[in-house]
Design a protein around this motif. Structure first.
Motif, PDB file in Angstrom:
ATOM      1  N   SER A 159     -28.776  23.311  38.293  1.00  0.00           N
ATOM      2  CA  SER A 159     -29.450  22.756  37.122  1.00  0.00           C
ATOM      3  C   SER A 159     -28.995  23.488  35.866  1.00  0.00           C
ATOM      4  N   GLN A 160     -29.361  22.924  34.722  1.00  0.00           N
ATOM      5  CA  GLN A 160     -29.012  23.515  33.437  1.00  0.00           C
ATOM      6  C   GLN A 160     -29.520  24.946  33.336  1.00  0.00           C
ATOM      7  N   PHE A 175     -31.844  12.552  38.730  1.00  0.00           N
ATOM      8  CA  PHE A 175     -32.226  13.200  37.487  1.00  0.00           C
ATOM      9  C   PHE A 175     -33.657  12.854  37.089  1.00  0.00           C
ATOM     10  N   TRP A 216     -32.638  16.467  33.724  1.00  0.00           N
ATOM     11  CA  TRP A 216     -32.681  17.538  34.721  1.00  0.00           C
ATOM     12  C   TRP A 216     -32.175  17.037  36.072  1.00  0.00           C
ATOM     13  N   SER A 217     -31.084  17.627  36.549  1.00  0.00           N
ATOM     14  CA  SER A 217     -30.551  17.297  37.870  1.00  0.00           C
ATOM     15  C   SER A 217     -31.419  17.968  38.928  1.00  0.00           C
ATOM     16  N   ILE A 218     -32.060  17.168  39.784  1.00  0.00           N
ATOM     17  CA  ILE A 218     -33.021  17.729  40.733  1.00  0.00           C
ATOM     18  C   ILE A 218     -32.583  17.604  42.192  1.00  0.00           C
ATOM     19  N   ARG A 256     -30.052  18.534  45.425  1.00  0.00           N
ATOM     20  CA  ARG A 256     -29.183  19.599  45.900  1.00  0.00           C
ATOM     21  C   ARG A 256     -28.674  19.245  47.298  1.00  0.00           C
ATOM     22  N   ASP A 268     -34.325  20.233  44.097  1.00  0.00           N
ATOM     23  CA  ASP A 268     -34.050  21.524  43.468  1.00  0.00           C
ATOM     24  C   ASP A 268     -35.247  22.455  43.674  1.00  0.00           C
ATOM     25  N   TYR A 325     -39.843  24.319  33.606  1.00  0.00           N
ATOM     26  CA  TYR A 325     -39.979  23.244  34.585  1.00  0.00           C
ATOM     27  C   TYR A 325     -41.441  22.876  34.834  1.00  0.00           C
TER      28      TYR A 325
END
Length: 840
Positions: free
Chosen positions: A47-48, A284, A323-325, A327, A392, A437
């Protein structure tokens, strides 16, 4: 802990499923193919916030590469003309499918054996000075728009020779890019859509071919004949593969220049592997859709230190991206999406029960090894299987406010009362992680902030200022520190340091040692003194075993009133600090108070306490009150010592533990506290000045002097008569004179002339001190009486006999016998003696 929350528990995970489905239904979750940072070792996206944690300065190689233009004459350009492009990631060059220029940027065409095109601004920086004239079409400078559409020969032919590659016809051409600048490089950007965000955006816009010559494991794919199987960023030698790429370019006449650079590069926060910018699919949370709402709810949060609100947290929130969540791991909560193998339709579940109803299988575990086996038929007749990704870990952490209660399956009323939380604390890096978050999920799901108050701490570094590292072993074992100095000393050291104000601190064992001695040790000594002299008679009011001296805040002695006023001030300072969530402000006043209590109050009260009269009882009652109140004040910062003190001075009506007691309220004193504080400060300042004069004259404090004159022309000093004996005793003078005829400045003058009588008194004080030390070494307590046998020279015995009553009273001596000294003895000034001491 009896009721811990664990993110791997079924109830917690099910609440996350509910959250995912609600976000999905609200249009705040989507799947997309984007360029993100991946860890090739972990083989998963980051994630960022995770990426931001791992930047470090590294040495790398940058290259300027020549891209040969096809059919240059069709564009009024000479043969053998090259476009120069610069990159810090040579390993991405085999994936190049386009070049980007800025429409309005000026470019130069430089003639030579090879004709070169690059931005006018960067020409001088690259050292390109040609003898011949510049050639430009129609005598005008080239602009980026003049270069758009140029075709060039690919550096590598692994993919360009495949005519079946989607969008092949659009590849290996020059396009306009609004992200192109002339600050670095050549003003011409190498585009590899699989390895950069801007690259991917341009690829989607212009329908470029997509070349991904590297797997998610960071290894060149088999079709990369010359380089197949090589790691693009080997952790043991990150430049190795770049060097091989550069050698290839140089051998084929495509390398213009190379240079070593030092720049900030992201690494995996888990394993330290260099990250790769890599295009892959991900799920995301659409943070940018709700950014305005998140900014608004953030206004309700109070931060300590205050600058975090608009600074570190505010700026991060302002620049928040989707937000890339998802994995690619195994042990994590599963993404609750099932996809049909035939029609590709998705179905999202918000609970185990929903999945049970559709699949007909009992769902007791939400981990991959269980739910991945749960399948069911799609409406189209195809088979629906769960998408393989997991959530994530920050989705786990961000779900804390509701998932710990298994909301909404349980505890709905409790949840409403607990959110937003009153208080949260963590290190400054959590401004873009845990704090952030939680704020995102609470804002997206409930439209409110996750917490009301937040304390942000700095990072505890090693003594040398470097990050603490197990590998470097550059810090002491924490339990060794606790075993050596106590947990309270470590706790107080940290709470009173800049680390609680989001500043980094270098941990030093000597710092803990100093805190232990100046605070824990001194308070222990104060308590021991109280216990030594407390009334030994047990009363029914203190049947718990504590001393019969009941605590009181009603003494009229100026010292007692002063320490009571100091306690009241301490309550005010610490209360204000805690209520504002400023821990250092709440804790730092403790050291000053402990110093006042030990160094001034107790030392000036010792003789009062020893006398055993009414004044002695008042002092002990006051001291017991102070210790009882102080135990509650220090309970948050020194919990173990607080409990020990509390148990030693508690009375029957008190709570069982200090940690069950209430925070002390401001006492109602029956005297002018501010006046007492002022006069004591006034007196102590004069004492300091007088002691400096003693030191300069080389006269020790045990030597009495005749007079101290204080020159002060201010208004009348309240409680002056009460503090004069304290000053006289502390300075050891017979008389203190206040001269108010002086000018504005307050000064002191010490009469340092020594009469024979003063010398005798000085010797007696030294003698008493040695007898007291002998009593201590013999293990006598203050109530034990002793017999003293003194041997001395005639002149010495004469003085000792003269002050025998003083010596007996001060040393608790019942009998004194005298004998002539016939051998060597101990010399103090002009006096020689020796003595023996025995308990009666």
């Amino acid at each position: 802990m009896e009721n811990p929350y664990r993110t791997m528990d079924f109830a917690y995970m099910e609440s996350e499923w509910w959250a995912f489905k609600k976000l999905y239904d609200d249009g705040l979750i989507y799947e997309d193919y984007r360029s993100m940072h991946i860890c090739p070792r972990c083989e998963t996206t980051l994630s960022q916030g995770e990426v931001a944690e791992g930047y470090r300065d590294v040495k790398d190689i940058s290259v300027t590469v020549k891209f040969k233009i096809k059919n240059p004459k069709e564009h009024d350009l000479p043969e053998n003309t090259y476009l120069l492009a610069w990159t810090t990631t040579p390993w991405t060059l085999p994936g190049n499918v386009a070049l980007a220029v800025g429409r309005g940027i000026s470019y130069d065409l430089l003639l030579g054996e090879e004709n070169l095109i690059l931005s006018s601004q960067q020409r001088a920086k690259l050292g390109l000075f040609y003898e011949g004239p510049e050639i430009t079409p129609a005598g005008k400078n080239l602009k980026g728009k003049d270069l758009i559409g140029l075709e060039y020969e690919p550096l590598f032919d692994y993919y360009s020779k495949d005519a079946s590659l989607k969008n092949h016809a659009n590849g290996w051409k020059v396009y306009a890019g609004d992200f192109v600048t002339t600050e670095t490089g050549t003003g011409i950007v190498h585009i590899a859509p699989a390895f950069g965000e801007d690259d991917m955006s341009l690829s989607k816009k212009e329908h470029l071919p997509f070349v991904q010559h590297v797997g998610i494991d960071g290894v060149f794919r088999p079709e990369m004949n010359d380089f197949a199987g090589m790691q693009v960023k080997p952790i043991d030698d990150p430049q190795a593969t770049d060097v091989q790429i550069i050698k290839y370019l140089a051998h084929n006449g495509l390398l213009f220049s190379k240079e070593k650079i030092e720049h900030s590069y992201p690494h995996c926060w888990r394993c330290d592997t260099p990250l790769l910018n890599y295009a892959t699919s991900s799920w995301f949370v659409a943070v940018e859709k709700i950014k305005d709402k998140l900014m608004k709810t953030a206004e309700n949060i109070e931060w300590s230190p205050a600058h975090i609100k608009a600074g570190r947290f505010g700026e991060w929130l302002k620049g928040a991206r989707d937000w890339s969540i998802s994995r690619q791991r195994f042990w994590a909560n599963t993404i609750p999406v099932w996809r049909c193998e035939a029609c590709k339709a998705d179905r999202v579940f918000g609970s185990a029960l929903e999945l049970e109803k559709v699949s007909g299988k009992k769902v007791t575990d939400l981990h991959k090894d269980f739910v991945d086996d749960v399948t069911f038929a799609c409406e189209c007749g195809g088979l629906m299987k769960r998408v393989p990704d997991v959530l994530d870990t920050w989705f786990d952490s961000g779900s804390v406010p509701f998932a710990i209660l298994h909301y909404p399956k349980e505890n709905k009323a409790t949840f409403k009362n607990r959110v937003p939380a009153d208080f949260i604390a963590e290190a400054q890096d959590q401004c873009r992680a845990w704090f952030y978050y939680q704020h995102v999920l609470m804002g997206a799901l409930f439209g409110k902030e996750a917490f009301k108050h937040c304390i942000v701490t700095g990072i505890v570094l090693a003594e040398d200022g470097k990050k603490m590292s197990k590998k470097l072993n550059n810090y002491p074992d924490p339990m060794d520190i606790v075993d050596t100095y106590g947990a309270d000393a470590l706790r107080l050291y940290m709470l009173s340091s800049p680390v609680v104000q989001a500043e980094n601190m270098s941990f030093t064992e000597s710092g803990v040692d100093e805190v232990a001695k100046k605070n824990i040790g001194r308070l222990g000594n104060v308590l021991a003194f109280y216990k030594l002299y407390e009334d030994p008679i047990r009363s029914s009011a203190s049947s718990n075993g504590a001393g019969g001296t009941l605590r009181s805040s009603k003494s009229e002695h100026v010292l007692d009133r002063w320490i009571l006023a100091r306690v009241a001030a301490l309550i005010g300072e610490t209360t204000d600090g805690y209520e504002k969530y400023q821990l250092d402000r709440a804790v730092r006043p403790l050291a000053l108070f402990i110093d006042d209590l030990s160094v001034w109050y107790l030392r000036r009260s010792r003789e009062r306490v020893k006398n055993g009269d009414a004044d002695s009882k008042a002092a002990l009652a006051t001291l017991r009150y102070v210790l009882h109140t102080l135990s509650r004040i220090i309970a948050p910062s020194m919990p173990f010592l607080a409990e020990h003190i509390f148990q030693e001075v508690r009375e029957d009506e008190d709570e069982e533990s200090v940690h069950l007691a209430s925070w002390p309220e401001m006492p109602k004193l029956d005297f002018d506290a501010s006046a007492v504080l002022a006069v004591m400060l006034f007196a102590r300042n004069f004492v300091t000045m007088a002691l400096m004069q003693r030191s300069e004259a080389g006269i020790k404090v045990r030597q009495p002097l005749a007079r101290l004159t204080i020159k002060h022309s201010g208004p009348e000093i309240p409680f002056w008569k009460e503090v004069v004996p304290l000053i006289a005793d502390e300075i050891n003078v017979k008389e203190v004179v206040l001269d108010n005829s002086a000018g504005d400045a307050s000064t002191v003058s010490l009469d340092i002339a020594l009469t024979s009588e003063l010398k005798e008194e000085g010797f007696v004080r030294d003698f008493v001190r040695e007898v007291q030390e002998a009593r201590k070494n013999a293990g006598l307590n203050p109530h034990d009486m002793a017999r003293l046998t003194i041997l001395g020279t005639p002149s010495t015995l004469k003085v000792i006999k003269k002050y025998a009553n003083v010596i007996q009273s001060a040393t608790k001596t019942k009998e004194i016998s005298f004998s002539a000294l016939v051998s060597e003895g101990h010399e103090v000034g002009d006096y020689t003696f020796k003595f023996t001491l025995e308990k009666i």
